[in-house]
Scaffold this motif. Structure first.
Motif, PDB file in Angstrom:
ATOM      1  N   ASP A   5      37.071  12.136  22.463  1.00  7.52           N
ATOM      2  CA  ASP A   5      37.773  10.878  22.221  1.00  7.52           C
ATOM      3  C   ASP A   5      39.281  11.027  22.061  1.00  7.52           C
ATOM      4  O   ASP A   5      39.963  10.087  21.664  1.00  7.52           O
ATOM      5  N   GLY A   6      39.826  12.206  22.382  1.00  5.86           N
ATOM      6  CA  GLY A   6      41.267  12.412  22.264  1.00  5.86           C
ATOM      7  C   GLY A   6      41.707  12.910  20.917  1.00  5.86           C
ATOM      8  O   GLY A   6      42.881  13.256  20.735  1.00  5.86           O
ATOM      9  N   SER A   7      40.798  12.956  19.952  1.00  9.36           N
ATOM     10  CA  SER A   7      41.157  13.421  18.615  1.00  9.36           C
ATOM     11  C   SER A   7      41.053  14.937  18.535  1.00  9.36           C
ATOM     12  O   SER A   7      40.679  15.605  19.498  1.00  9.36           O
ATOM     13  N   SER A   8      41.334  15.464  17.339  1.00 12.46           N
ATOM     14  CA  SER A   8      41.269  16.908  17.123  1.00 12.46           C
ATOM     15  C   SER A   8      39.921  17.356  16.575  1.00 12.46           C
ATOM     16  O   SER A   8      39.761  18.520  16.225  1.00 12.46           O
ATOM     17  N   ARG A   9      38.962  16.444  16.524  1.00  8.93           N
ATOM     18  CA  ARG A   9      37.674  16.834  15.961  1.00  8.93           C
ATOM     19  C   ARG A   9      36.929  17.768  16.906  1.00  8.93           C
ATOM     20  O   ARG A   9      37.097  17.725  18.132  1.00  8.93           O
ATOM     21  N   ALA A  21      39.529  19.172  21.831  1.00  4.53           N
ATOM     22  CA  ALA A  21      40.456  18.857  22.921  1.00  4.53           C
ATOM     23  C   ALA A  21      41.385  17.711  22.537  1.00  4.53           C
ATOM     24  O   ALA A  21      41.247  16.594  23.034  1.00  4.53           O
ATOM     25  N   PRO A  22      42.345  17.956  21.647  1.00  9.13           N
ATOM     26  CA  PRO A  22      43.264  16.879  21.264  1.00  9.13           C
ATOM     27  C   PRO A  22      44.068  16.387  22.463  1.00  9.13           C
ATOM     28  O   PRO A  22      44.557  17.171  23.268  1.00  9.13           O
ATOM     29  N   GLY A  23      44.154  15.063  22.605  1.00 14.82           N
ATOM     30  CA  GLY A  23      44.921  14.486  23.704  1.00 14.82           C
ATOM     31  C   GLY A  23      44.134  14.279  24.977  1.00 14.82           C
ATOM     32  O   GLY A  23      44.661  13.766  25.958  1.00 14.82           O
ATOM     33  N   LEU A  24      42.850  14.672  24.995  1.00 18.39           N
ATOM     34  CA  LEU A  24      42.004  14.475  26.175  1.00 18.39           C
ATOM     35  C   LEU A  24      40.778  13.659  25.786  1.00 18.39           C
ATOM     36  O   LEU A  24      40.183  13.877  24.714  1.00 18.39           O
ATOM     37  N   ARG A  25      40.393  12.757  26.639  1.00 15.90           N
ATOM     38  CA  ARG A  25      39.169  12.013  26.391  1.00 15.90           C
ATOM     39  C   ARG A  25      38.313  12.019  27.656  1.00 15.90           C
ATOM     40  O   ARG A  25      38.813  12.111  28.771  1.00 15.90           O
ATOM     41  N   VAL A  73      45.010  11.209  27.127  1.00 16.51           N
ATOM     42  CA  VAL A  73      45.163   9.954  26.395  1.00 16.51           C
ATOM     43  C   VAL A  73      46.594   9.468  26.589  1.00 16.51           C
ATOM     44  O   VAL A  73      47.540  10.223  26.355  1.00 16.51           O
ATOM     45  N   PRO A  74      46.806   8.234  27.077  1.00 19.17           N
ATOM     46  CA  PRO A  74      48.175   7.740  27.303  1.00 19.17           C
ATOM     47  C   PRO A  74      49.025   7.843  26.044  1.00 19.17           C
ATOM     48  O   PRO A  74      48.588   7.468  24.954  1.00 19.17           O
ATOM     49  N   ALA A  78      51.985  15.344  21.095  1.00 21.45           N
ATOM     50  CA  ALA A  78      51.778  16.730  21.508  1.00 21.45           C
ATOM     51  C   ALA A  78      50.656  17.361  20.694  1.00 21.45           C
ATOM     52  O   ALA A  78      50.597  17.205  19.468  1.00 21.45           O
ATOM     53  N   GLY A  79      49.756  18.038  21.361  1.00 18.97           N
ATOM     54  CA  GLY A  79      48.627  18.649  20.680  1.00 18.97           C
ATOM     55  C   GLY A  79      49.064  19.814  19.811  1.00 18.97           C
ATOM     56  O   GLY A  79      50.066  20.477  20.078  1.00 18.97           O
ATOM     57  N   GLU A  80      48.281  20.067  18.752  1.00 24.90           N
ATOM     58  CA  GLU A  80      48.628  21.169  17.861  1.00 24.90           C
ATOM     59  C   GLU A  80      48.173  22.505  18.405  1.00 24.90           C
ATOM     60  O   GLU A  80      48.552  23.552  17.896  1.00 24.90           O
ATOM     61  N   LEU A  81      47.364  22.476  19.466  1.00 26.39           N
ATOM     62  CA  LEU A  81      46.898  23.713  20.079  1.00 26.39           C
ATOM     63  C   LEU A  81      47.801  24.086  21.242  1.00 26.39           C
ATOM     64  O   LEU A  81      48.122  23.252  22.083  1.00 26.39           O
ATOM     65  N   ARG A  82      48.205  25.359  21.307  1.00 26.57           N
ATOM     66  CA  ARG A  82      49.035  25.835  22.408  1.00 26.57           C
ATOM     67  C   ARG A  82      48.340  27.035  23.032  1.00 26.57           C
ATOM     68  O   ARG A  82      47.910  27.960  22.335  1.00 26.57           O
TER      69      ARG A  82
END
Length: 499
Positions: A5-9, A21-25, A73-74, A78-82
């Motif tokens: 759902d784009g969250s960091s869960r 997958a933060p930022g991706l849904r 996710v529009p 920026a995601g916390e994972l690099r």
């Protein structure tokens, strides 16, 4: 099938696998493809038949395929994972730790066919391939970008490594018993090459140049080659003669063969375990006593260094060399050959193989088995110097000494500036910060593997005159592995050799 759902869960996919997958849904699923398992989706293949064969040959086991149908996710923050090495937004994948006796690697093929090899990370998200997981899992952080080609530049529907149009992750394992090798990376590479690659001289004719099933030169062949000036072809890293030059136009090769009276041959050499001077010394041992070879040389990539070593650069000459034609030669090295860039190097080579339309099986197999040796070395030793590659390190000691003196042979150079498009665009689009290109080369023009100008000039004695250069512009779309399929390139080579 699980939902992102784009969250960091963290989302559990079953079988002990989880994705964050933060930022991706979108959707994600895991498929069991381990030997003996009932494959849930046999049509889903992250590696494809070519890499499957190479994995089996080199002792790897396919365990799971993870498929992701996702979109950014529009306006997501920026995601916390690099991702390590590339330092781009990433997604975390955790898998069960199989214990101290098994190394695991995650191969990713993205929407455009761009491939990345991913090694475990430690608790600080740094690359740590020689460590096992903390607790009961192994963590990977995989580049998470999702990019689309420009209008009119649609990607192929399938590359040789798997489906394009979705993100595919393939978890493979290597029993560490398969890594019973000497306790040095260079020794490991030499051991593999001694068993898997033939270092030799072979004939190179219009009838056999695309075949690897060619006898090594016998004494009578050497004597015939010594009866007049001969022409020699010298390949580059990860390949051999038949895979490197198979796109060379057969009619032009026939014309060259006529010009040299049929005296055309090639060098198959080891590209990982020893440096180019060592390659030349091995060729010296092949030449029968009393035989003197007058030669011209056509060389590609790392083969440029081997060709110059044969001519006497860095030691005594093996051949009396009149002319060398460098095609994308790493004469001034490449930043990809530094230990810290070994992962981008193998990513780039694997991507090239994946994006070759209907790539010949010989090219695919040769390149991928060599790449897998480097994967093994990284899995066991981490990011370390490998002698055959370290010789191309633009900041390394080998090239500093090798290029310090002039070579009397006439030298010519063909180079290209490659601009990614279509499926390649994912290697350079702005939203991934030039993952494969600019993060390695900065602003330097390059052909994806070597800097353009580095083929023919630098701050040392290795220079090629401007009137002896052919530099292909971005508009041509020629990259490091595609020179010999360009007719004007082959025509220019022939003109320089016969003029």
């Amino acid at each position: 099938m699980a939902t992102l759902d784009g969250s960091s869960r963290q989302v559990n996919l079953g079988q002990g696998i989880a994705v964050r997958a933060p930022g991706l849904r979108g959707r994600a699923d895991a498929h069991n493809v381990a030997p003996g398992a009932e494959t849930r989706a046999p049509e889903v293949d992250g590696s494809g038949a070519a890499l499957d064969a190479a994995l089996t040959q080199e002792g790897f086991l396919r365990l799971r395929v993870i498929t992701l149908d996702v979109a950014p996710v529009p306006q997501a923050p920026a995601g916390e994972l690099r991702a390590p090495i590339s330092d781009v937004p990433g997604m975390e994948v955790t898998v069960p730790d199989l214990g101290e006796d098994v190394a695991q690697v995650l191969l990713a093929v993205d929407e455009n066919g761009v491939v990345s090899w991913n090694f475990p990370v430690d608790s600080g998200d740094a690359l740590a391939p020689t460590t096992r997981g903390s607790g009961d899992v192994v963590r990977f952080i995989v580049p998470a970008f999702a990019s689309a080609p420009d209008a009119g530049e649609a990607a192929e529907t399938r590359g040789v490594l798997g489906l394009i149009g979705r993100k595919v992750l393939e978890l493979v394992a290597l029993p560490l018993a398969e890594l019973v090798v000497p306790p040095l990376a260079g020794a490991a590479a030499r051991l593999w090459e001694s068993k898997s690659r033939i270092a030799r001289a072979r004939s190179f004719t219009p009838a056999n140049y695309t075949s690897g099933d060619v006898p090594s030169l016998a004494d009578a062949d050497w004597e015939r080659l010594a009866s007049g000036r001969s022409l020699w072809f010298v390949h580059g890293t990860f390949v051999n003669t038949d895979s490197a030059f198979r796109a060379f136009p057969s009619d032009l090769l026939a014309a060259l063969s006529d010009h040299y009276g049929g005296r055309v041959a090639a060098i198959d050499h080891h590209t990982l375990g020893i440096d180019p001077i060592g390659n030349a010394d091995l060729v010296r041992e092949l030449v029968p006593d009393g035989v003197q070879i007058e030669a011209d040389i056509v060389c590609h990539s790392r083969g440029g260094l081997v060709g110059r070593a044969l001519a006497g650069q860095g030691g005594d000459p093996v051949f009396d060399v009149r002319r060398i034609v460098h095609v994308a030669s790493a004469n001034h090295g490449t930043a990809l050959a530094t230990p810290n860039n070994l992962v981008p190097f193998i990513d780039r080579i694997t991507t090239m193989v994946n994006l070759i339309p209907d790539g010949p099986a010989a090219v695919v197999e040769t390149a991928l088995t060599s790449v897998l040796v480097v994967v093994k070395i990284i899995a066991k030793y981490g990011l370390v110097g490998i002698p055959g590659l370290a010789a191309m390190d633009s900041a390394g000691d080998f090239l500093h000494g090798f290029n310090s003196t002039e070579l009397p042979a006439e030298q010519f150079a063909i180079a290209a500036d490659f601009s990614p498009s279509g499926g390649w665009r994912a290697m350079a689009v702005k939203n991934v910060q030039n993952v494969v290109v600019d993060r390695v080369f900065g602003d330097l023009a390059n052909d994806l593997v070597v800097p353009t100008a580095g083929v023919y000039q630098g701050d040392d004695a290795m220079q090629v005159r401007e009137d002896r250069r052919l530099v292909l512009p971005k508009a041509r779309g020629v990259y490091h592995g595609s020179f010999f399929g360009q007719r004007d390139v082959a025509t220019q080579i022939a003109s320089w050799l016969t003029g």
